[in-house]
Design an enzyme around this catalytic site. Structure first.
Site, PDB file in Angstrom:
ATOM      1  N   HIS A  34      19.622  15.447 -27.627  1.00  0.00           N
ATOM      2  CA  HIS A  34      19.497  14.629 -28.840  1.00  0.00           C
ATOM      3  C   HIS A  34      18.041  14.294 -29.187  1.00  0.00           C
ATOM      4  CE1 HIS A  34      23.769  14.207 -29.158  1.00  0.00           C
ATOM      5  NE2 HIS A  34      23.892  13.501 -28.042  1.00  0.00           N
TER       6      HIS A  34
ATOM      7  N   ASP B 133      28.190  20.488 -25.203  1.00  0.00           N
ATOM      8  CA  ASP B 133      28.408  19.040 -25.171  1.00  0.00           C
ATOM      9  C   ASP B 133      29.299  18.641 -26.344  1.00  0.00           C
ATOM     10  OD1 ASP B 133      27.625  16.084 -25.757  1.00  0.00           O
ATOM     11  OD2 ASP B 133      26.609  16.487 -23.862  1.00  0.00           O
TER      12      ASP B 133
ATOM     13  N   HIS C 285      28.924  16.215 -28.224  1.00  0.00           N
ATOM     14  CA  HIS C 285      28.070  15.715 -29.303  1.00  0.00           C
ATOM     15  C   HIS C 285      27.073  16.789 -29.708  1.00  0.00           C
ATOM     16  CE1 HIS C 285      29.277  12.037 -26.964  1.00  0.00           C
ATOM     17  NE2 HIS C 285      29.771  11.796 -28.156  1.00  0.00           N
TER      18      HIS C 285
ATOM     19  N   ASP D 216      31.533  16.126 -21.542  1.00  0.00           N
ATOM     20  CA  ASP D 216      32.211  15.045 -22.246  1.00  0.00           C
ATOM     21  C   ASP D 216      33.241  15.539 -23.257  1.00  0.00           C
ATOM     22  OD1 ASP D 216      30.101  16.071 -23.681  1.00  0.00           O
ATOM     23  OD2 ASP D 216      29.113  14.158 -24.028  1.00  0.00           O
TER      24      ASP D 216
END
Length: 342
Positions: free
Chosen positions: A159, A195, A197, A284
């Protein structure tokens, strides 16, 4: 498989984040690593070594110089200003606000972040450098001829933009590794981000480049953090047009949907013919992860590890996220075993 890991990740342990209107213990915490290490050792992954010293050259090619200075000196400025809590942004320059860095440290924190759940502590800079060193050391193993390596990084990195932290990320470990591969002679690098996200930082860093193919499978941003990047129509710009590929997956997606996206992604990676593959590994996507909308089972991680291995590319696996802590070790090692046993 050789594994690189640093105990210096413990230097970064914020005591709170804002979630659901409450101040809670962060999901991204040191104990995540303990569960992974325990499972690695239980399944005889014992070749675990510390990183070499970080070469800041590739880091400076990825990240803005003023941003790096902020990460290095921000805590000292924060405490000198009399603040006693952890560094947490009070405001950010969104939409029509001026994109100009304030002189006040309180303003700088907001200027250099894209999401306000992420705190900076006294040890954050040291931990972020150690995490980047882990990725860089593992990258050098693969550049030196190892067929694969696992960088057990914390804090995560995908990120982090060139000049923004957020989503628990400060330095973009996968991007730094990609720059290292390019400097070591790789003509083309592929990054596969699995991931839940979207890897908004990695996308932004390479959005105008065609020497790094970025592919992300993630929860649809209409419903899932980071919300403001990760749509399917984001395909790259200029020389990078066509070299950014997103697979946003609606809430509730299980492996039938997620696996089909992975299969298409692997086909595109094979067509690109990279010299090396980086996997941004977030586990995740697991059905019990507290901040995941997707529904993968334990065995799905083994399955997709094997599918990635069948690309038959030199591969660096870089740890990103995963917050179902009692399952994070199982799912991480399932990926590694699936990869090795394919």
């Amino acid at each position: 498989m050789q594994i690189i890991f640093s105990e210096d990740h413990r230097l970064h342990f914020p005591q709170g984040e804002i979630f659901g209107g409450e101040f809670v213990t962060p999901f991204e915490r040191p104990s995540r690593m303990e569960y992974i290490l325990r499972e690695l050792k239980a399944r005889k992954f014992t070749d675990i070594k510390p990183p070499s010293a970080l070469d800041m050259g590739p880091v400076r090619k990825i990240h803005d110089a003023d941003y790096l200075t902020f990460l290095e000196t921000g805590w000292a400025e924060w405490t000198a200003a009399g603040y006693r809590g952890e560094m947490l942004a009070a405001g950010v320059p969104n939409r029509s606000l001026r994109q100009k860095c304030p002189k006040s440290i309180d303003g700088k924190v907001g200027y250099y972040t894209h999401s306000v759940e992420t705190c900076i502590t006294a040890g954050t800079w040291g931990a972020a450098k150690a995490s980047a060193a882990v990725a860089q050391t593992a990258q050098k193993l693969v550049s030196g001829g190892a067929p694969h390596a696992f960088a057990l990084c914390r804090p995560p990195g995908h990120h982090a933009h060139d000049d923004l932290f957020g989503g628990y990320c400060f330095l973009n470990n996968a991007a730094i590794a990609a720059e290292g591969f390019r400097a070591s002679g790789a003509r083309k690098v592929a990054i596969l981000d699995v991931d839940v996200h979207h890897g908004n930082g990695t996308q932004d860093i390479f959005y105008q480049r065609n020497d790094v193919l970025f592919i992300s499978l993630h929860g649809a941003p209409e419903y899932t953090y980071p919300y403001f990047l990760g749509y399917a129509d984001e395909k790259g710009e200029g020389p990078g047009e066509g070299f950014n590929i997103n697979y946003p997956i609606p809430p509730g997606g299980a492996y039938d949907v997620w696996g089909a996206a992975l299969e298409d992604a692997c086909t595109k990676i094979a067509a690109y013919k990279p010299d090396v593959l980086i996997v941004s590994l977030g586990v995740d996507t697991f059905k019990l992860d507290p901040i995941s909308p997707l529904k993968l089972e334990h065995e799905d991680f083994t399955t997709y590890g094997g599918r990635i291995a069948r690309l038959k590319l030199p591969t660096l696996i870089v740890m990103e996220c995963g917050y179902a802590v009692e399952a994070i070790g199982i799912n991480t090692v399932n990926v590694l075993e699936g990869f090795l046993n394919a």
